[in-house]
Design a protein around this motif. Structure first.
Motif, mmCIF file in Angstrom:
data_model
loop_
_atom_site.group_PDB
_atom_site.id
_atom_site.type_symbol
_atom_site.label_atom_id
_atom_site.label_comp_id
_atom_site.label_asym_id
_atom_site.label_seq_id
_atom_site.Cartn_x
_atom_site.Cartn_y
_atom_site.Cartn_z
ATOM 1 N N THR A 2 0.781 -1.344 0.119
ATOM 2 C CA THR A 2 -0.115 0.038 -0.014
ATOM 3 C C THR A 2 0.876 1.359 -0.003
ATOM 4 O O THR A 2 2.053 1.323 0.531
ATOM 5 C CB THR A 2 -0.749 0.080 1.335
ATOM 6 O OG1 THR A 2 -1.745 -1.049 1.148
ATOM 7 C CG2 THR A 2 -1.770 1.250 1.280
ATOM 8 N N LYS A 25 -0.241 8.249 -7.616
ATOM 9 C CA LYS A 25 -0.799 7.317 -8.348
ATOM 10 C C LYS A 25 -0.182 6.770 -9.522
ATOM 11 O O LYS A 25 -0.306 5.646 -9.998
ATOM 12 C CB LYS A 25 -2.393 7.480 -8.590
ATOM 13 C CG LYS A 25 -3.564 7.634 -7.519
ATOM 14 C CD LYS A 25 -4.920 7.533 -7.805
ATOM 15 C CE LYS A 25 -5.251 6.008 -8.183
ATOM 16 N NZ LYS A 25 -6.870 5.880 -8.127
ATOM 17 N N ASP A 30 0.204 0.273 -9.448
ATOM 18 C CA ASP A 30 -0.244 -1.290 -9.190
ATOM 19 C C ASP A 30 -0.524 -1.308 -7.438
ATOM 20 O O ASP A 30 -0.912 -2.436 -7.301
ATOM 21 C CB ASP A 30 0.838 -2.159 -9.427
ATOM 22 C CG ASP A 30 0.851 -2.441 -10.995
ATOM 23 O OD1 ASP A 30 -0.078 -1.976 -11.652
ATOM 24 O OD2 ASP A 30 2.377 -2.522 -11.608
ATOM 25 N N ARG A 31 -0.312 -0.290 -7.040
ATOM 26 C CA ARG A 31 -0.645 -0.226 -5.424
ATOM 27 C C ARG A 31 -1.719 0.696 -5.047
ATOM 28 O O ARG A 31 -2.434 1.395 -5.802
ATOM 29 C CB ARG A 31 0.450 0.419 -4.662
ATOM 30 C CG ARG A 31 1.951 -0.295 -5.029
ATOM 31 C CD ARG A 31 2.870 0.197 -4.090
ATOM 32 N NE ARG A 31 4.280 -0.171 -4.401
ATOM 33 C CZ ARG A 31 5.310 0.137 -3.572
ATOM 34 N NH1 ARG A 31 5.111 0.922 -2.614
ATOM 35 N NH2 ARG A 31 6.633 -0.305 -4.038
ATOM 36 N N SER A 32 -2.407 0.186 -3.905
ATOM 37 C CA SER A 32 -3.680 0.943 -3.566
ATOM 38 C C SER A 32 -3.122 2.151 -2.887
ATOM 39 O O SER A 32 -2.305 2.248 -1.867
ATOM 40 C CB SER A 32 -4.430 0.168 -2.673
ATOM 41 O OG SER A 32 -5.430 0.557 -2.079
ATOM 42 N N LEU A 33 -3.738 3.425 -3.265
ATOM 43 C CA LEU A 33 -3.264 4.611 -2.602
ATOM 44 C C LEU A 33 -4.581 4.990 -1.551
ATOM 45 O O LEU A 33 -5.660 5.245 -1.655
ATOM 46 C CB LEU A 33 -3.335 5.897 -3.665
ATOM 47 C CG LEU A 33 -3.112 7.053 -2.964
ATOM 48 C CD1 LEU A 33 -1.843 7.293 -2.140
ATOM 49 C CD2 LEU A 33 -3.180 8.280 -4.091
ATOM 50 N N VAL A 34 -3.926 4.986 -0.178
ATOM 51 C CA VAL A 34 -4.734 5.220 0.944
ATOM 52 C C VAL A 34 -4.580 6.552 1.460
ATOM 53 O O VAL A 34 -3.443 6.957 1.681
ATOM 54 C CB VAL A 34 -4.553 4.215 1.903
ATOM 55 C CG1 VAL A 34 -5.375 4.406 3.164
ATOM 56 C CG2 VAL A 34 -4.975 2.915 1.568
ATOM 57 N N GLN A 46 -12.205 10.184 -2.452
ATOM 58 C CA GLN A 46 -12.233 8.960 -2.755
ATOM 59 C C GLN A 46 -13.244 8.715 -3.832
ATOM 60 O O GLN A 46 -13.154 8.144 -4.706
ATOM 61 C CB GLN A 46 -12.588 8.016 -1.610
ATOM 62 C CG GLN A 46 -12.311 6.381 -1.734
ATOM 63 C CD GLN A 46 -12.772 5.583 -0.811
ATOM 64 O OE1 GLN A 46 -13.370 6.208 0.269
ATOM 65 N NE2 GLN A 46 -12.683 4.370 -0.809
ATOM 66 N N ASP A 52 -7.766 5.719 -3.571
ATOM 67 C CA ASP A 52 -8.497 4.495 -3.522
ATOM 68 C C ASP A 52 -9.302 4.090 -2.284
ATOM 69 O O ASP A 52 -10.347 3.676 -2.254
ATOM 70 C CB ASP A 52 -7.572 3.162 -3.699
ATOM 71 C CG ASP A 52 -6.638 3.330 -5.091
ATOM 72 O OD1 ASP A 52 -7.529 3.685 -6.419
ATOM 73 O OD2 ASP A 52 -5.517 3.292 -5.371
ATOM 74 N N GLU A 53 -8.601 4.366 -1.174
ATOM 75 C CA GLU A 53 -9.293 4.148 0.049
ATOM 76 C C GLU A 53 -9.043 5.378 1.088
ATOM 77 O O GLU A 53 -8.186 6.279 0.816
ATOM 78 C CB GLU A 53 -8.739 2.728 0.782
ATOM 79 C CG GLU A 53 -8.762 1.462 -0.072
ATOM 80 C CD GLU A 53 -8.292 0.432 0.467
ATOM 81 O OE1 GLU A 53 -8.350 0.239 1.765
ATOM 82 O OE2 GLU A 53 -7.596 -0.387 -0.114
ATOM 83 N N HIS A 72 3.776 -1.021 3.918
ATOM 84 C CA HIS A 72 3.360 0.068 2.995
ATOM 85 C C HIS A 72 4.628 1.079 2.758
ATOM 86 O O HIS A 72 5.619 1.056 3.435
ATOM 87 C CB HIS A 72 2.378 1.036 3.720
ATOM 88 C CG HIS A 72 2.499 1.409 5.054
ATOM 89 N ND1 HIS A 72 2.523 0.624 6.219
ATOM 90 C CD2 HIS A 72 3.003 2.773 5.339
ATOM 91 C CE1 HIS A 72 2.972 1.440 7.202
ATOM 92 N NE2 HIS A 72 3.097 2.627 6.803
#
Length: 301
Positions: A2, A25, A30-34, A46, A52-53, A72
């Motif tokens: 993450t 991003k 390829d990673r979730s951006l929190v 969001q 993403d989260e 992360h």
């Protein structure tokens, strides 16, 4: 893995961080951006697809947000430290991307610059890490219904950035006499202030009636926004609505519109920064006259 970005601030601050978030991003597709940030702003971003989260975070209080996300990369878009750096480091990230902060035991070649626009500062942090972003990434696609309304937003988080109500009354009166439709906007806590303007002028008062989604739609569809240096001014920049913004105590070269100069007029008569937390309107703000604002709204041919 993450990517956890910290920017637990209000509307205007969050919006100035959008280009950096978009750069992250691109850097980590390829990673979730929190986003560790404040609601309702973070959840709204969001819904717009900026992140993403969301991990709801109340400023720098509470436990390190990194403890909730597993392995992360942490990114400090909140400030120059040391407290924000320590909060992220206490979450045991595999990597921290942030400004240089010896007091937090973190060294970076990306250093704090006092005289820098807020948008550019956080873009620079991400670019130095290998990402690509610019002020053009401020733009948000918000649904709207076009209208002829002029929105007047008199409130701001600090008294130092609040132009006197009687001057807003004079501006609204003149606009209505010129045949313009005027609406006063504000949050629930600003209803009393907005009433000081709407009651003597008879203009429409929609303060306290909009959540962030509907406020964004209102601003996106408006003909013009007139306000002080506050979050809704950054919203007008993001959605491409023409604006007139009254600055003081903070210079516009630090927080003013970073795109579309043809759409946005900045009024500022200061020579140096004032106290943004003062309990009275800043002298630079007070030096802006009613005629200055009306001239900006309706410039001569």
């Amino acid at each position: 893995m993450t990517v956890l970005a910290l920017r637990a601030l209000g509307l205007g601050d969050a919006l100035t961080g959008v280009p950096a978030l978009r750069g992250l991003k691109r850097l980590y597709p390829d990673r979730s951006l929190v986003l560790a940030g404040s609601d309702p702003v973070s959840s709204w971003l969001q819904r717009l697809g900026v992140v993403d989260e969301v991990l709801a975070t109340d400023g720098l209080a509470g436990p390190p947000p990194g403890r909730s996300v597993g392995p992360h990369t942490a990114v400090n878009l909140h400030g120059r430290g040391p407290q924000s750096h320590r909060l992220l480091l206490d979450g045991s990230p595999d990597e921290l991307i942030a400004l240089d902060c010896p007091d937090a035991g973190f060294r970076s070649t990306t250093v704090w610059r006092a005289d820098e626009h807020e948008v550019e500062r956080w873009c620079r942090v991400v670019r130095d890490a290998g990402g690509s972003c610019s002020p053009e990434d401020l733009r948000l696609d918000v649904p709207s219904t076009p209208s002829d309304a002029v929105l007047v937003h008199p409130g701001a988080a600090s008294v130092a950035r609040q132009w006197p109500p009687e001057r807003w009354v004079a501006v609204v009166t003149a606009l209505q006499e010129a045949g313009r439709r005027v609406m006063v906007t504000g949050g629930p806590a600003e209803r009393e202030l907005c009433g000081l303007i709407s009651k003597p002028t008879g203009c429409e008062d929609v303060s306290g009636l909009h959540d962030l989604d509907s406020l964004a739609e209102l601003v996106a569809g408006a003909a013009l926004l007139i306000s002080g240096d506050t979050g809704v001014a950054h919203l007008a920049t993001a959605v491409g609505t023409a604006s007139v913004t009254l600055f003081g105590p903070t210079p516009p070269q630090w927080w003013g519109p970073a795109i579309d100069p043809n759409l946005h007029t900045v009024l500022y008569h200061g020579t140096e920064p004032g106290d943004p937390h003062a309990d009275r309107p800043d002298p630079a703000l007070l030096s802006i006259t009613v005629q200055d604002v009306l001239a900006a709204v309706s410039p001569p041919d």
